[in-house]
Design an enzyme around this catalytic site. Structure first.
Site, PDB file in Angstrom:
ATOM      1  N   HIS A 104       0.839  -1.201   0.000  1.00 50.13           N
ATOM      2  CA  HIS A 104       0.000   0.000   0.000  1.00 50.13           C
ATOM      3  C   HIS A 104       0.878   1.257   0.000  1.00 50.13           C
ATOM      4  O   HIS A 104       0.642   2.198  -0.771  1.00 50.13           O
ATOM      5  CB  HIS A 104      -0.904  -0.051   1.241  1.00 50.13           C
ATOM      6  CG  HIS A 104      -1.927   1.027   1.290  1.00 50.13           C
ATOM      7  ND1 HIS A 104      -2.650   1.312   2.425  1.00 50.13           N
ATOM      8  CD2 HIS A 104      -2.354   1.918   0.361  1.00 50.13           C
ATOM      9  CE1 HIS A 104      -3.475   2.304   2.182  1.00 50.13           C
ATOM     10  NE2 HIS A 104      -3.319   2.697   0.943  1.00 50.13           N
ATOM     11  N   GLU A 107       2.374   1.549  -3.396  1.00 49.63           N
ATOM     12  CA  GLU A 107       1.398   2.063  -4.372  1.00 49.63           C
ATOM     13  C   GLU A 107       1.351   3.595  -4.322  1.00 49.63           C
ATOM     14  O   GLU A 107       1.290   4.270  -5.343  1.00 49.63           O
ATOM     15  CB  GLU A 107       0.020   1.462  -4.067  1.00 49.63           C
ATOM     16  CG  GLU A 107      -1.115   2.048  -4.866  1.00 49.63           C
ATOM     17  CD  GLU A 107      -2.300   2.459  -3.990  1.00 49.63           C
ATOM     18  OE1 GLU A 107      -2.686   3.641  -4.047  1.00 49.63           O
ATOM     19  OE2 GLU A 107      -2.820   1.611  -3.243  1.00 49.63           O
ATOM     20  N   HIS A 108       1.414   4.165  -3.104  1.00 54.77           N
ATOM     21  CA  HIS A 108       1.423   5.622  -2.965  1.00 54.77           C
ATOM     22  C   HIS A 108       2.746   6.222  -3.458  1.00 54.77           C
ATOM     23  O   HIS A 108       2.767   7.253  -4.124  1.00 54.77           O
ATOM     24  CB  HIS A 108       1.241   6.015  -1.494  1.00 54.77           C
ATOM     25  CG  HIS A 108      -0.176   5.972  -1.021  1.00 54.77           C
ATOM     26  ND1 HIS A 108      -0.835   7.082  -0.550  1.00 54.77           N
ATOM     27  CD2 HIS A 108      -1.076   4.957  -0.942  1.00 54.77           C
ATOM     28  CE1 HIS A 108      -2.063   6.754  -0.194  1.00 54.77           C
ATOM     29  NE2 HIS A 108      -2.242   5.468  -0.419  1.00 54.77           N
ATOM     30  N   GLU A 205      -4.637   7.150   6.747  1.00 49.36           N
ATOM     31  CA  GLU A 205      -5.687   6.487   5.973  1.00 49.36           C
ATOM     32  C   GLU A 205      -6.138   5.203   6.678  1.00 49.36           C
ATOM     33  O   GLU A 205      -7.329   4.926   6.812  1.00 49.36           O
ATOM     34  CB  GLU A 205      -5.174   6.144   4.564  1.00 49.36           C
ATOM     35  CG  GLU A 205      -6.224   5.438   3.719  1.00 49.36           C
ATOM     36  CD  GLU A 205      -5.681   4.893   2.393  1.00 49.36           C
ATOM     37  OE1 GLU A 205      -6.367   4.061   1.787  1.00 49.36           O
ATOM     38  OE2 GLU A 205      -4.572   5.284   1.980  1.00 49.36           O
TER      39      GLU A 205
END
Length: 1036
Positions: A104, A107-108, A205
């Protein structure tokens, strides 16, 4: 973006909704893309790729071309279809073995700059340099996918170049890892005396994601049912584990997982395949050699006996009964999802077991009165290598856990014994027929999501798309063996030892304990730092702030120009007829692929004020309580057999020229196959004339489910609730919007669900019917093929003649009603022929907007913030300038301040059609500081510190939304609902083109400055001592 598998398990095919974009009348060009693709030959070499398979898929009106890359082994699937909204995606199998959230965070971080495009954050910058109809990136449990779509060929090449460079050649700078993942930083980075705290976008998040109890439950369910490999961890990252991730580990994960040999490329639409292959080969794949992958997920060893686990979560302050907040489910491991037909069969079986009031588990569990709704992740889940089925209840008392388990076992036994009624199976197959015909505007995105999991584990994506052959085989199995489905239930549920019972109950100290563990983790990190480490952290914090504040040169990025935007929009031909005397009906001939879409809008002007708060509930239950001679079960069966769904929703529609004027009403919507149109209209007649409001027990069930769904949705949509509340006192329609859709409605439903005697509410429903379900103030619309229109006209006429009118004329409750005809004639709406629609709008000449500041205290560790400003309606020339300004403020100021510096997951500015300018943030660790950032954003806009390039980029971004594709089913809806003609939309388009620097600074001063317009504020989030001390805030 972290994407965890669904709340409510959908039948696999239900996730697929498509259709042919062109029908017989549009035949000439309907199959060009498919026919071109059929020319490819197996074994043909194209730009470093070899064609492996060419397969027509007629049920989805596409041709599938499978290829592989010769050097690297990268897989490629192209779906050629006559659709101009083309899509690309690349996905990698990402299988983490810990909960640091490495896929994750990666991905950012890959989107923060690459070799060819080294500027900071090219992904967000491309949002403003493109006409994309979709751009995002998602991390699932075992893959990461990067999709975009656009209708412009040059834009496709630009975005493809940026996506290829980002995924295969990212910079992965340490400062970007700090910003996007996690970092230790002083509370005030410029003051080393302030305490060190955890910051980072993904960190916040995921803190926000796990405020959602349904998500906590779904995550544990997967972790505990599949405990032996990658599914035992949190791919998005557990906030307590994310601070263990290092920059080195991030770079290593990229090297092993983001390689062409571990990649699957997907393209869709009517652009030429050769161009895609050439660009992908030259810009990325030619620079790699084949790599032996080690990312495969092994099969989960099966248990020899069932297991049971108990977990805790935070209390739900909006739950209807505090003593009934326990959730329990029973889950079964199913076969590998790459067995396409078995997966298809089990997803259909799942729908038969849980969908609708006729399903065995609905009868046994939902109607038991033990809980409020099904447990999260109910049904078939095909997002992991081996699928699973889960069923249970939420909102139960802890003592009823055993009872629910026994009910599940008993229901399985009953299904094995009795099987399913033929009508229910037919209804489900009918639903699949509708879903393969119905067209969505983003079908490419639907397809890439639909095949992602199966293809990820080396299943055949083309086989998955051949729904026709799977249906034929399914029918054959049923015919040859009437007990086919019962045997599956026995095999996979009764005789399956890999069975998990998971229960979850609230702990009043849950968030306190989470905070305590985070504090301990922080202390452990801080205590291990030497003075030199602390100095370095301080300096890095300053360096990051400097980077974030520095003007970014994005000239290396490709961009479209404003001149690439189509100067004019295509007009949609509409015909307005009068039915049953004087009721306007809008006919919109469209290539709907044999489907008919019917809508009716009925005014709420005569409804007494005391009934308003329960209008949403009335709408929600109207099609679920029975009608005419049908009880609620029979009605549900008929709706499934004859339609693609019937929905009723309250609407507050703003006027285009007056802020204090609006239309209030209820929209009735449905769709069906052409052959079922008489049956669908008969159902509507019965619902209007003879709705049943007698079923008290079933009404209670529906009330509890509605209240539970509203409560569960707050953590995902907190920013929308904040904006609704903040705009409540700014316009007369704002108050009604809040009543229908805001926190007021959540509270109303909580109160109703808690009532021991629900009869007083049930008795109000026939009163609402009296005012609403008649032809007094109604208009209708039909979207269908030209050939179908005469039949549709006849059926709508019959329906309206059946429905009848009030015996006496009812006066509107609000005294000021304005009659407003929709534009017509050569000057107003040349594309509209026939009669006019006259809308009856409510206006309030005495309305005075006022400021209100509300803080909803909720047990979340993050905030959702909305600040709203009253500006101007759609037709005012300043509206277009404010629309561009909102995008400009988001891209050039708020994104940096709220996300990059503040660590919130999202934030920005937007302008609604109704003229409310909203500044918002989402999953935000800050509150007062964010409100200060909103103020600074306004100052920045007023100062005019933006360039012509910035303005052009904002225009591109706005036009990508304005010109986003519209499905045939939705064409003409702006005219039908809002009274907007295509001429008015073209005039607005020209105003958008004409926006310039002077107009932007002018509207900033005119509307956004302090004291210029009325503001409203709202925050949903944790207790806040500063707000509590400020008497201007209302604390809820």
């Amino acid at each position: 973006m972290w994407r965890f598998s669904g709340r409510r398990g959908l039948c696999a095919v239900q996730r697929l909704s498509c259709g042919r974009v062109h029908h017989r009348v549009w035949r000439e060009k309907s199959d060009q893309a498919c026919e071109r693709a059929l020319q490819y030959k197996v074994g043909e070499k194209i730009h470093g790729f070899t064609v492996n398979q060419v397969t027509p898929v007629p049920e989805l009106f596409l041709t599938a071309v499978k290829l592989s890359h010769d050097n690297t082994g990268a897989r490629y699937l192209h779906l050629a279809r006559e659709d101009k909204n083309n899509l690309f995606s690349v996905q990698f199998r990402t299988t983490p073995m810990d909960s640091t959230g490495v896929p994750h965070v990666l991905e950012h971080t890959v989107l923060c700059g690459s070799q060819k495009y080294p500027c900071r954050d090219p992904f967000f910058k491309m949002l403003n340099r493109s006409l994309s109809t979709f751009m995002n990136a998602m991390t699932a449990s075992d893959y990461t996918i990067y999709p975009f779509s656009t209708q412009n060929p040059k834009d496709f090449q630009n975005l493809l170049s940026v996506y290829l460079d980002a995924t295969f050649f990212p910079c992965l700078r340490e400062l970007d890892f700090w910003q996007e993942g996690w970092r230790l930083e002083h509370e005030n980075p410029r003051d080393p005396q302030t305490p060190l705290i955890f910051k980072g976008v993904v960190f916040n998040e995921m803190k926000g994601a796990f405020t959602d109890n349904e998500r906590i439950f779904s995550q544990h369910l997967q972790n505990k049912l599949l405990p032996d490999h990658t599914y035992s961890v949190v791919s998005g990252g557990d906030p307590l584990c994310i601070p263990e991730l290092t920059w080195e580990q991030l770079k290593q994960f990229h090297a092993t997982h983001y390689h062409p040999s571990n990649a699957r490329f997907f393209t869709y639409g009517n652009f030429q395949l050769e161009g895609h292959l050439k660009q992908i080969h030259e810009e990325a794949l030619s620079k790699f050699q084949r790599l032996e992958q080690s990312t495969a997920v092994p099969a989960q060893p099966h248990w020899d006996k069932p297991r049971e686990f108990h977990i805790t979560c935070g209390p739900d302050s909006l739950a209807t009964e505090t003593a009934k907040q326990t959730t329990v489910s029973v889950s079964f491991l199913l076969p590998d999802i790459t067995d396409t037909f078995e997966a298809f069969t089990l997803s259909l079986l799942s729908s038969l077991l849980i969908a609708g009031p006729n399903s065995p588990f609905y009868k046994a569990l939902i109607e038991s009165g033990l809980g409020t709704d099904f447990s999260p992740d109910v049904g078939y889940n095909g997002y992991t290598r081996e699928a699973y089925f889960s069923v249970g209840l939420q909102g139960i008392a802890e003592k009823d856990v055993k009872t629910v388990r026994e009910l599940v076992d008993r229901t399985i036994e009953e299904v094995i014994e009795k099987g399913f009624e033929d009508d229910r199976i037919e209804a489900l197959l009918h639903k699949i027929e509708i879903q393969t015909k119905h067209q969505s505007a983003s079908f490419g995105l639907t397809l890439t999501s639909y095949i992602a999991s199966c293809w990820n584990h080396d299943g055949d994506p083309v086989e998955l798309l051949q729904i026709g052959s799977q249906l034929t085989r399914f029918r054959k199995c049923l015919k040859e063996n009437p007990k086919f489905l019962q045997e599956k239930v026995e095999q996979y549920f009764k005789n399956n030892q890999h069975k998990l019972t998971l229960s979850m109950k609230p702990d009043d100290k849950y968030y306190e304990k989470q905070t305590q563990m985070e504090t301990e983790k922080l202390e452990q990190k801080v205590n291990s730092l030497s003075p030199a480490d602390k100095q370095q952290i301080y300096e890095k914090g300053l360096e990051l702030q400097t980077q974030q504040s520095k003007h970014q040169d994005a000239s290396c990025l490709p961009a479209l120009k404003v001149s690439d935007i189509e100067p004019s929009m295509p007009f949609t031909k509409l015909d307005i007829g009068l039915a049953a005397g004087d009721i306007p009906v809008q006919y919109c001939p469209q290539p709907t692929n044999g489907m008919v879409y019917f809508r009716a809008f009925s005014s709420l002007n005569t409804l007494p004020e005391d009934l308003r708060p329960i209008v949403p509930l009335f709408c929600s239950v109207l099609t679920k309580l029975g009608c005419g001679i049908l009880n609620y079960r029979e009605q549900a069966q008929q709706i499934e057999l004859k339609t693609g769904g019937m929905s009723v929703t309250p609407h507050v529609l703003p006027d285009d020229s007056q802020l204090d004027t609006y239309e209030q009403g209820v929209l009735f919507s449905s769709l069906c196959l052409e052959r079922n149109l008489p049956d669908m209209m008969h159902l509507w007649s019965e619902i209007f004339n003879n709705p049943c409001f007698e079923e008290e027990e079933h009404f209670k069930v529906l009330v509890k489910m509605t209240a539970q769904e509203l409560s569960n949705g707050i953590s995902d949509s907190g920013h929308l609730y904040a904006a609704l509340r903040a705009s409540k006192t700014l316009t007369p329609s704002g108050d009604l919007q809040e009543t229908f859709s805001g926190m007021d409605q959540v509270k109303v439903m909580k109160r109703i669900a808690e009532m021991t005697d629900i009869k007083p509410i049930l008795r109000k429903l026939p009163r609402i019917k009296k005012y609403l379900l008649n032809c007094d103030n109604m208009r209708c619309s039909v979207n269908a093929t030209p050939q179908q229109m005469p039949q549709a006209e006849k059926e709508v006429e019959n329906f309206l003649r059946n429905v009848g009118r009030s015996k006496k004329e009812r006066k509107p409750v609000r005294p000021h009603i304005v009659e407003k005809p929709t534009p017509s004639g050569p000057s107003g709406a040349a594309h509209v022929s026939g009669s006019q629609i006259v809308r009856k709008l409510v206006t309030d000449p005495t309305f005075k907007p006022c400021q209100m500041k509300t803080h909803f205290v909720l047990p979340f560790p993050v905030n959702y913030i909305g600040e709203c400003v009253r500006t101007v309606p759609y037709a005012d020339p300043d509206h277009a300038s404010l629309k561009i300004l909102a995008r400009l403020m988001t891209a050039k100021f708020l994104h940096t301040e709220i996300r990059e510096k503040g660590g919130a997951y999202g934030g920005g500015a937007k302008l609604t059609h109704s003229g409310i300018f909203t500044l918002y943030s989402y999953r935000d660790p800050n509150s007062i500081e964010t409100l200060q950032s909103f103020g600074k954003a306004v100052d920045w806009a007023k100062s005019g510190k933006f360039t012509q390039q910035d303005i052009d980029e904002a225009k591109l971004s706005v036009f990508s939304t304005v010109d986003s594709p519209v499905a045939p089913s939705d064409k003409g809806m702006d005219h039908f609902l809002y009274g907007l003609s295509d001429e008015m939309k073209q005039a607005y388009r020209e105003q958008l083109f004409a926006v310039n620097h002077d107009k932007l600074t002018s509207v900033s001063h005119k509307y956004l400055g302090i004291g210029k317009s009325t503001h409203g504020l709202a925050i949903l989030g944790p207790e806040n001592s500063k707000i509590a001390k400020d008497p201007s805030w209302i604390i809820k």
